[in-house]
Design an enzyme around this catalytic site. Structure first.
Site, PDB file in Angstrom:
ATOM      1  N   GLY A  15     -16.930   4.384   4.244  1.00 21.44           N
ATOM      2  CA  GLY A  15     -17.221   4.029   5.625  1.00 21.44           C
ATOM      3  C   GLY A  15     -17.980   2.738   5.834  1.00 21.44           C
ATOM      4  CB  THR A  16     -18.552  -0.428   3.914  1.00 18.91           C
ATOM      5  OG1 THR A  16     -17.216  -0.847   3.641  1.00 18.91           O
ATOM      6  CG2 THR A  16     -19.160   0.267   2.712  1.00 18.91           C
ATOM      7  CG  ASN A  17     -13.987  -1.840   6.856  1.00 14.28           C
ATOM      8  OD1 ASN A  17     -14.067  -2.985   7.256  1.00 14.28           O
ATOM      9  ND2 ASN A  17     -13.474  -1.527   5.700  1.00 14.28           N
ATOM     10  CG  MET A  85      -7.891   6.664   1.876  1.00 11.62           C
ATOM     11  SD  MET A  85      -7.453   4.921   2.048  1.00 11.62           S
ATOM     12  CE  MET A  85      -6.714   4.614   0.483  1.00 11.62           C
ATOM     13  CE  LYS A  86      -5.472  13.380   3.585  1.00 13.55           C
ATOM     14  NZ  LYS A  86      -4.907  14.021   2.400  1.00 13.55           N
ATOM     15  CG  ASN A 102      -5.052   0.216   8.788  1.00 10.32           C
ATOM     16  OD1 ASN A 102      -6.007   0.909   8.480  1.00 10.32           O
ATOM     17  ND2 ASN A 102      -4.229  -0.305   7.903  1.00 10.32           N
ATOM     18  CG  HIS A 104      -3.615  -3.866   4.260  1.00  8.18           C
ATOM     19  ND1 HIS A 104      -3.439  -2.692   3.540  1.00  8.18           N
ATOM     20  CD2 HIS A 104      -3.072  -4.861   3.517  1.00  8.18           C
ATOM     21  CE1 HIS A 104      -2.806  -2.981   2.412  1.00  8.18           C
ATOM     22  NE2 HIS A 104      -2.578  -4.281   2.371  1.00  8.18           N
TER      23      HIS A 104
END
Ligand code: GRF
Length: 195
Positions: A15-17, A85-86, A102, A104
């Site tokens: 969860g750093t983002n 990650m889903k 998202n 990436h």
């Protein structure tokens, strides 16, 4: 002052983002949005701890049906995938079309799609002999990393970089552009007339 757009952040890991979004929201750099829920795909995600420490409601959704139900429950208008990650179900994407973004860790369309996540991305960039990499914020559609690009930022790939060193350099940029990308996407959404 107009209502803030309610944002749900979906996470699976450290969860750093998410933390970067929380910090920027606290610093007043995200005036049009408010994170109302953090939904994790597993109860061991440290992102949940970060959310709770910031006073943000949390829940765990192990199925896409649960994701959809929890998004509706918290009244989310916009969704951020931050290390999620889903693969989102088409029902979720359909319900929130053009309102899911998202982050990436590569310069899409390079090194993205099935199998390109986390360290796999940075290893492939180095093995590919690239001189630059970076991060991309994009809309989420039914494909994998195929939605419209919102924002990208480059970093150099240095001689002798390990995947971990490149990952750390890219992650710093992720933390900057995710908030900028969210702000831009929400501004455009509000200008088009929020639903
Ligand atoms: C980041 O590298 C991000 O690009 C990818 O997942 C990783 C997770 O980072 N989507 P964190 O959980 O936000 O620290």
């Amino acid at each position: 002052m107009s209502e803030k757009v309610k944002v749900a952040v979906l996470c699976s890991g450290g969860g750093t983002n998410l933390q970067a979004l929380i910090d920027k929201e606290k610093a007043g750099q995200l005036p049009d949005t408010k994170i109302v829920r953090v939904i994790a795909s597993k109860d061991t995600a440290y992102a949940l701890t970060r959310a709770r420490e910031a006073g943000i409601e949390t829940s765990v959704a192990k199925t896409q049906e649960e994701v959809l139900a929890q998004l509706k429950e918290c009244g989310a208008e916009f969704i951020v995938l931050a290390g999620y990650m889903k693969v989102l179900a088409p029902e979720v994407i359909g319900e929130y079309r053009d309102r899911i973004i998202n982050i990436h860790p590569s310069l899409i369309p390079k090194y993205c799609g099935k199998g390109f996540y986390g360290m796999h991305v940075h290893r492939a960039v180095i093995e590919g002999g690239e001189k630059e990499s970076g991060a991309t914020v994009h809309f989420v559609d039914e494909g994998v990393d195929t939605g419209k690009i919102i924002l990208q930022e480059k970093v150099p790939v240095l001689e002798g970089d390990t995947p971990e060193e490149l990952a750390a350099r890219v992650l710093e940029v992720e933390h900057e552009i995710l908030a900028k990308g969210l702000a831009k996407a929400v501004k455009d959404y509000k200008e088009k007339g929020a639903k």
